[in-house]
Scaffold this motif. Sequence first.
Motif, PDB file in Angstrom:
ATOM      1  N   TRP A   1     -11.883   3.093  -3.426  1.00  0.00           N
ATOM      2  CA  TRP A   1     -10.968   2.108  -2.821  1.00  0.00           C
ATOM      3  C   TRP A   1     -11.731   0.916  -2.256  1.00  0.00           C
ATOM      4  CZ3 TRP A   1     -11.529   0.944   2.343  1.00  0.00           C
ATOM      5  CH2 TRP A   1     -12.270   1.842   3.127  1.00  0.00           C
TER       6      TRP A   1
ATOM      7  N   PHE B   1     -11.632  -2.294  -4.099  1.00  0.00           N
ATOM      8  CA  PHE B   1     -10.382  -3.053  -4.080  1.00  0.00           C
ATOM      9  C   PHE B   1     -10.355  -4.053  -2.930  1.00  0.00           C
ATOM     10  CE2 PHE B   1      -5.771  -3.437  -3.162  1.00  0.00           C
ATOM     11  CZ  PHE B   1      -5.399  -3.983  -4.378  1.00  0.00           C
ATOM     12  N   ILE B   2     -11.302  -3.907  -1.979  1.00  0.00           N
ATOM     13  CA  ILE B   2     -11.259  -4.749  -0.780  1.00  0.00           C
ATOM     14  C   ILE B   2     -11.231  -6.258  -1.078  1.00  0.00           C
ATOM     15  CG2 ILE B   2     -12.609  -5.483   1.256  1.00  0.00           C
ATOM     16  CD1 ILE B   2     -13.153  -2.618   1.845  1.00  0.00           C
TER      17      ILE B   2
ATOM     18  N   TYR C   1     -10.216  -8.024  -3.669  1.00  0.00           N
ATOM     19  CA  TYR C   1      -8.944  -8.490  -4.201  1.00  0.00           C
ATOM     20  C   TYR C   1      -7.812  -8.186  -3.230  1.00  0.00           C
ATOM     21  CZ  TYR C   1      -5.097  -9.485  -7.272  1.00  0.00           C
ATOM     22  OH  TYR C   1      -3.974 -10.021  -7.801  1.00  0.00           O
ATOM     23  N   GLY C   2      -7.925  -7.054  -2.527  1.00  0.00           N
ATOM     24  CA  GLY C   2      -6.904  -6.690  -1.544  1.00  0.00           C
ATOM     25  C   GLY C   2      -6.777  -7.764  -0.467  1.00  0.00           C
TER      26      GLY C   2
ATOM     27  N   LEU D   1      -5.119 -10.759  -1.976  1.00  0.00           N
ATOM     28  CA  LEU D   1      -3.698 -10.498  -2.149  1.00  0.00           C
ATOM     29  C   LEU D   1      -2.968 -10.653  -0.823  1.00  0.00           C
ATOM     30  CD1 LEU D   1      -2.261  -9.541  -4.757  1.00  0.00           C
ATOM     31  CD2 LEU D   1      -2.254  -7.250  -3.794  1.00  0.00           C
ATOM     32  N   ALA D   2      -3.548 -10.070   0.235  1.00  0.00           N
ATOM     33  CA  ALA D   2      -2.891 -10.092   1.537  1.00  0.00           C
ATOM     34  C   ALA D   2      -2.822 -11.514   2.092  1.00  0.00           C
ATOM     35  CB  ALA D   2      -3.643  -9.184   2.505  1.00  0.00           C
TER      36      ALA D   2
END
Lengths: 370, 271
Positions: B7, B10-11, B13-14, B17-18
Motif C-alpha cells: 500500500w 499507492f501513497i 498517487y493517493g 488523488l486526494a
Amino acid sequence: MTQPIIELKHVTKRYGTNTILKNVDLTLEPGTFYTLLGPSGCGKTTILRIIAGFSDATEGDVLFAGKRLNKVPANQRNINTVFQEYALFPHMTVAENVAFGLTLKKMPKAEIAERVAKALKLVQLADYGDRDISALSGGQQQRIAIARAIVMQPKVLLLDEPLSALDAKLRREMQYELRDLQQRLGITFLFVTHDQEEALAMSDEIFVMNQGEVLQSGTPEDIYDEPINHFVADFIGESNILQGKMLGDFQVAFGGHEFECSDAGIPAGEPVEIVIRPEDLNLTTPEEAKLTVTIDTQLFRGNYYEIAATDNLGNDWQIHSVNPAEDGENVGITFRPQDLHVMRFGEKEAEFDARLETYEETEDETIDET
Amino acid sequence: MTKRRTWLYFIPYGLWLALFVIAPVALIIYQSFFDLGHHFTLGNYSAYFQSATYLKMTLNSVWYAFLITLFTGLISYPTAYFLHGLKHRQLWLLLVILPTWINILLKAYAFIGIFSQAGLANQFLSFIGIGPQQILFTNASFIFVATYIQIPFMILPIFNALDDLNPAFINASQDLGASGWQTFSKVVFPLTLPGVKAGVQAVFIPSLSLFMLTRLIGGNKVITLGTAIEEHFLTTMNWGMGSTIGVVLIIAMVVVMLLTGDQKPKGGTPR
C-alpha cells in the motif's frame, strides 16, 4: 469411381520467399473421414484455409466436384469450418450462433428454428439454445461450433484441430462422437491435427505432412505398418528405427545379424532403415533369442511395461511387454519377419507404392510359409 | 511482509488523488450550497432549474456535445477501420495521434488564422469564385474544430477494439456465407462496440465542458456550461452558482458513463 469432392492439384503456397506448401496433390472422396496429420508449421492448416477460401494458392488449382474453386470467395463455397478456438460469436446466444448462416440466406423463420433445433439435438445440446456462449464449457462450445457448421448442410466439413483445447477424457469422447457424426451425416470430413493417436483412431485415410509436403497417404493401418520414411515412422506411434543393409529380397542385415523380412524390390547392398514397433517385440531367454539386449530401465504404463534396452552394438531398443524385466538383466528379444519394415532413404510415395505392388502377392506367400 | 507494505506504493498517487481530485470535487459540492453572501442555501439549485437561460444552456451543451461526438464517430470509425488494415498500422496510428501532443490553444489559434477573413479557407473560396464567407465565429466552425480536436481520442479506442478482435470471427462469418457488409454489420461492429463506447466517453464528456473553443472559434454564440462556469468564477464572481453548474456537469458525466458502460458484465468463460 466416384467424382472426387475436393481435389488439390499442384498447390504451392508462398509468403514472400517462404514456401509453406510445396506442390501438394490431394484427392478427397465424398463421405470419407480424412485427416491431415503433421507437426505444427507443416502447412496442414494452410491447406484447410485454401480449401475454405481464407487463403489463396500461389500456384495450382483447387477443385470442388470437378469445378475450379480458386476464384470463388469463402462465403460462396459449400464448405464449412469448425475453428480451432471455435470462434463462436460472443454477442449472440447459442441458437443465434447456430442460426447465423441460415439467417443470412433469408430462410423462413420456422424452417430456421426447425433446423437449428435439429442441429442442437444432433450435438446433444437440445436445451441450450437460449444460453450465452460464455456460459458454456469448452466441450459444449466445441459441440455448438460443430452444430453451427453442419446446420449449413455442407458437402465438406473442415475441422481445424477442434479437440486441442479439450482435456484428455473429453477429447476421447469427442473422437467417438465426431466419427459417429461423420458416418451419420455421410459427408466428407477433413480433420487437421498434430495428434497421431487422434488421427489413427478417427480416420478412413490419413495424409502425413511435413515441411509443406504430403509424405504419405493411406489408411491408418497402412501408415502405421508401412511408414515410408524415418519421419513418418517416428511421428506415428513408438518405433525402433535401426540402420541396416539389404542383402536381397526378403533378407536384411542389422544389429550384427541377418534376418528374414517381408520387403523386396530393393537392390542388394543398399543401406536401409528398419522399423520395429515396440509392441511387436517379445522378451525371451538369450538362448532362444534373435538378438540379446541389456535392460536399462523400465516404466510401468498401466497396461504394459515400457522397457528401454541396449544391444551389444549400442543401439537403443524400446520394448512393450506385459511382464516386467529386471534392470541390468540380459534378455533375448524375438520378432517375426512381418514385424520388420524396411525403408529406403529418399523414396517417394509413388515409388514406394509401385515397389510394394511388385511383390505384394509373393509377400503373402512368404508369410503363409512362416 | 511484502504484501502489507504494497500500500506504500499507492501513497504518491493517493495524495495526488486526494488533493487534486477528491478535495476539489468536495469543495465544488460545498460551494454550490452557498450564495453570494456566504449563507447556506439551496437557492443556486432552484435558480438553476427554474431559469430558462440555464436550462437552455444545458440543452445547448448536450446538443453540441452530441453533434461533436456524432461527427467524431462518423469520421473515426471508418478511419480506425482503414488504419487497422494497413501494413504499418502502428506508425499510421502514431501520426493520427500526433496532434494531441500539441496544446489545444495553439491549435485553436491556428484555426483562427485559417478561418479568418483573409485566411487560407477564404482565399480558396475566392479562388474558386465563391468569394469570402464568414467562417470564423459560426456554430459550424465551432463544431468543425471541436471534432478535429476530438478525433484522435475516438480513433484510439476503436482501433484497439479492432486490434483485439479475433480474426477467426471474421473467417467464421465468411465461412457461414456472410458478405463483407454482413460480416461488418453483424459481427465486426457489434464486437467492437465497446471501443465505440469508450470513444464516446472520451469525447462526449470533455465536449460538454469545452469553453475556450466556444469563444475563440465559436465567438461566444454558443454558451455552453463550460463557458458559464468560467463566467461565474472569473467575471460575475458568483462561485456558488458556478459550483452548482459544475455539480450538474459532474452528474451529467456520471450519467453518460453509466449509459455507455457495459450493460451486462461478462462472466469468466468456464473452461
